[in-house]
Design a protein around this motif. Sequence first.
Motif, short mmCIF file in Angstrom:
data_model
loop_
_atom_site.label_atom_id
_atom_site.label_comp_id
_atom_site.label_asym_id
_atom_site.label_seq_id
_atom_site.Cartn_x
_atom_site.Cartn_y
_atom_site.Cartn_z
N SER A 152 -6.12 -1.33 -4.58
CA SER A 152 -7.70 -1.57 -4.06
C SER A 152 -7.59 -2.64 -3.71
O SER A 152 -8.21 -3.52 -2.91
CB SER A 152 -8.68 -1.51 -5.25
OG SER A 152 -8.23 -2.04 -6.43
N GLN B 43 0.50 -1.80 -0.10
CA GLN B 43 0.39 0.27 -0.09
C GLN B 43 0.62 1.08 -0.07
O GLN B 43 0.26 1.92 -0.79
CB GLN B 43 -1.20 -0.10 1.75
CG GLN B 43 -2.17 0.80 1.37
CD GLN B 43 -2.36 1.22 2.46
OE1 GLN B 43 -2.33 0.27 3.73
NE2 GLN B 43 -3.35 2.36 2.89
N THR C 2 -5.01 -4.42 -1.82
CA THR C 2 -4.47 -4.45 -0.70
C THR C 2 -5.90 -3.95 0.37
O THR C 2 -5.44 -3.29 1.84
CB THR C 2 -3.24 -3.37 -0.60
OG1 THR C 2 -4.15 -1.92 -0.40
CG2 THR C 2 -2.47 -3.48 -1.34
N GLU C 3 -7.43 -3.25 -0.59
CA GLU C 3 -8.23 -3.03 1.06
C GLU C 3 -8.89 -4.05 1.21
O GLU C 3 -9.21 -5.54 1.05
CB GLU C 3 -9.42 -2.13 0.18
CG GLU C 3 -9.11 -1.31 -0.77
CD GLU C 3 -10.02 -0.67 -1.41
OE1 GLU C 3 -10.92 -1.03 -1.35
OE2 GLU C 3 -10.02 0.54 -1.84
N LEU D 214 -14.59 -3.63 3.98
CA LEU D 214 -14.96 -1.81 3.06
C LEU D 214 -15.58 -2.22 1.75
O LEU D 214 -15.43 -1.09 1.37
CB LEU D 214 -13.40 -1.64 2.83
CG LEU D 214 -13.14 -0.81 4.49
CD1 LEU D 214 -11.74 -0.64 4.80
CD2 LEU D 214 -14.36 -0.23 5.24
N LYS D 215 -14.49 -2.96 1.13
CA LYS D 215 -15.04 -3.35 -0.83
C LYS D 215 -16.94 -3.04 -1.17
O LYS D 215 -17.30 -2.71 -2.18
CB LYS D 215 -14.18 -5.03 -0.89
CG LYS D 215 -13.34 -4.83 -1.36
CD LYS D 215 -12.05 -5.84 -2.31
CE LYS D 215 -11.09 -5.29 -2.14
NZ LYS D 215 -10.58 -6.21 -2.18
N TYR E 26 -17.57 3.98 2.31
CA TYR E 26 -16.45 4.42 1.79
C TYR E 26 -15.58 4.38 0.38
O TYR E 26 -14.97 4.81 -0.24
CB TYR E 26 -15.67 3.21 2.16
CG TYR E 26 -14.56 2.59 1.40
CD1 TYR E 26 -12.55 2.88 2.84
CD2 TYR E 26 -13.49 1.86 1.18
CE1 TYR E 26 -11.41 3.24 2.35
CE2 TYR E 26 -12.78 1.40 0.23
CZ TYR E 26 -11.58 1.72 0.82
OH TYR E 26 -9.94 1.88 0.63
N ARG F 238 -13.35 7.03 -1.84
CA ARG F 238 -13.04 6.57 -2.52
C ARG F 238 -12.62 6.81 -4.11
O ARG F 238 -11.31 7.46 -4.09
CB ARG F 238 -12.37 4.59 -2.60
CG ARG F 238 -10.76 4.06 -3.53
CD ARG F 238 -10.93 2.75 -2.99
NE ARG F 238 -12.10 2.95 -4.30
CZ ARG F 238 -13.10 1.45 -4.34
NH1 ARG F 238 -12.15 0.38 -3.47
NH2 ARG F 238 -13.98 1.33 -5.05
#
Length: 160
Positions: free
Chosen positions: A78, A46, A80-81, A85-86, A91, A95
């Motif tokens: 994305s 990240q 690494t999210e 949260l996806k 969020y 983003r």
Amino acid sequence: MGAHIVMPIQVASLTELTSWLAKYDTKKEVLDHLDRLYTQSNFTKQYKLEFEIRALQHNNLSVQEFYAAISDLWDRLSLTEPNVLKDFTPYIDRREEQRLVQFLMALRSNFEGLRGLILHRTPLPTVDSVVHELIAEDSCIKFHADRAPKTATPTVFVVP
């Protein structure tokens, strides 16, 4: 995780390994411990991707080339999210705003006028719609640059 576990087992003797893992009662505790020791977090990835995004500049790239380059970094970031949260709409909205800011900040200065107009829109446009506008604007800039009269090189005549 399996590749990470093979490494300590290869470097330790059976006696060392047994004493090292003796404090755990279950296979799950052993695997969790090994996972904590040998699995790196996404934080390093990240950090690197965030650094690359901030360093990326439009400069001599076309709008499409710049968008492709920054989109690739965003897509990799994305990954690494956290999964939770996806699907979290606030969020995702935040983003997308952050991506718009990153994109606009890295544009060449000849897009300053359009950048100002975009920043004052309510609601903010999507990055895709901004790219569409920039491609059109870039075409106009190139068209007018091609049609502009060429300035002649100054010539000095010396009369004796």
